[in-house]
Design a protein around this motif. Sequence first.
Motif, PDB file in Angstrom:
ATOM      1  N   ARG A  49       0.830  -1.206   0.000  1.00 59.63           N
ATOM      2  CA  ARG A  49       0.000   0.000   0.000  1.00 59.63           C
ATOM      3  C   ARG A  49       0.863   1.253   0.000  1.00 59.63           C
ATOM      4  NH1 ARG A  49      -3.114  -2.913   3.807  1.00 59.63           N
ATOM      5  NH2 ARG A  49      -2.298  -1.625   5.515  1.00 59.63           N
ATOM      6  N   TYR A  50       1.934   1.221   0.784  1.00 55.51           N
ATOM      7  CA  TYR A  50       2.849   2.361   0.810  1.00 55.51           C
ATOM      8  C   TYR A  50       3.507   2.559  -0.557  1.00 55.51           C
ATOM      9  CZ  TYR A  50       7.174   4.928   1.635  1.00 55.51           C
ATOM     10  OH  TYR A  50       8.206   5.820   1.543  1.00 55.51           O
ATOM     11  N   ALA A  51       3.953   1.453  -1.180  1.00 54.99           N
ATOM     12  CA  ALA A  51       4.604   1.545  -2.488  1.00 54.99           C
ATOM     13  C   ALA A  51       3.654   2.131  -3.527  1.00 54.99           C
ATOM     14  CB  ALA A  51       5.079   0.162  -2.925  1.00 54.99           C
ATOM     15  N   ARG A  52       2.406   1.715  -3.490  1.00 56.44           N
ATOM     16  CA  ARG A  52       1.425   2.250  -4.445  1.00 56.44           C
ATOM     17  C   ARG A  52       1.250   3.752  -4.269  1.00 56.44           C
ATOM     18  NH1 ARG A  52      -3.245  -2.221  -3.428  1.00 56.44           N
ATOM     19  NH2 ARG A  52      -2.583  -3.825  -4.922  1.00 56.44           N
ATOM     20  N   ARG A  53       1.175   4.196  -3.008  1.00 50.63           N
ATOM     21  CA  ARG A  53       1.004   5.629  -2.769  1.00 50.63           C
ATOM     22  C   ARG A  53       2.207   6.419  -3.266  1.00 50.63           C
ATOM     23  NH1 ARG A  53      -1.067   4.039   2.350  1.00 50.63           N
ATOM     24  NH2 ARG A  53       0.902   4.637   3.348  1.00 50.63           N
ATOM     25  N   VAL A  54       3.412   5.890  -3.024  1.00 51.65           N
ATOM     26  CA  VAL A  54       4.622   6.574  -3.480  1.00 51.65           C
ATOM     27  C   VAL A  54       4.624   6.696  -4.996  1.00 51.65           C
ATOM     28  CG1 VAL A  54       7.133   6.412  -3.669  1.00 51.65           C
ATOM     29  CG2 VAL A  54       6.018   5.939  -1.486  1.00 51.65           C
TER      30      VAL A  54
END
Length: 311
Positions: free
Chosen positions: A81-86
């Motif tokens: 989820r963090y990678a997608r937001r970045v």
Amino acid sequence: MTSGSGLTDASLMLHVRPRQLLLLARLDAHRHLGRAAEAMNISQPAATKLLQQLEDSLGEKLFERLARGMEPTPYGEILIRYARRVLSDFGSAREEMLALRSGLSGSLRVGSVPGAVPELLAPALVEYHRRHPQVAVSVVVETSDVMQAQLEQGDVDLVLGRLTDGHDEAKYASVPLLGESQVVVVRTTHPVFERATVTLAEMANWSWVLQPPGSPQRGRFEAAMREAGIQARLDIIETASPIAITALLENSDMAAVMPASQASHYARLGVLRTVPVELPVRVPPICLVTRQDRALSPAAAQFRRQLLGGA
């Protein structure tokens, strides 16, 4: 904040590489290390090394290796989820940079409560249109509850208004921009100005033009009347339309409640006049409201920056 490995978040971020975040997103899409490596145009051993280094840095297993592919662990789901937001934020930043380089275009859809128009929205839009003439701008003026629903549905990009009851505040980013008092206004030749004083109790017998139920201003006005011990049923016409309000006031002895800046605007035009009575109505400040889960278009993002004092 310190992680399980003993490193601070800032120190740990130095060990997390953009290629590793991109690999996480590709692994989530393909659930197979070979296909994820192919999508990144790298070898499978290189992808294996990137993932192993990331797991070692974080001290957690991010994927389960299965016979026919890979599945993220609960820790992996969090980091995905963090990678997608970045990646999404980086893509949005690139779009904005390209848009600024070539001159902003597209559309900007603004929702606003009437009280934000004279002092906040109108000056900002004039300057925005001067800088970005190719952007098609549309404005909807309504009460906060109606604007909130339009923002929820995606009918507007951002709102100048107030978060209302019944909405999940975690979904929205809200920045206060304008706080002001509420005043009573009537036509300039209203007979009240022939009197020395006027009280709130006397005004309870007047006819009123008020915003519909559900709007913050309407609810707080009626609450203020009750707190003042006034139980009389008010004679009311309901509308959120600024032009309907001013037309009704111009053609009758009715009264309305509006923010002081909006009243000053109509006073400068010689249309309305503020009644010299203290109105015990306090409404929250007008805020810039956007969705947390929906990226703004380059045109809308630039308008938001301008409202917040950016370039």
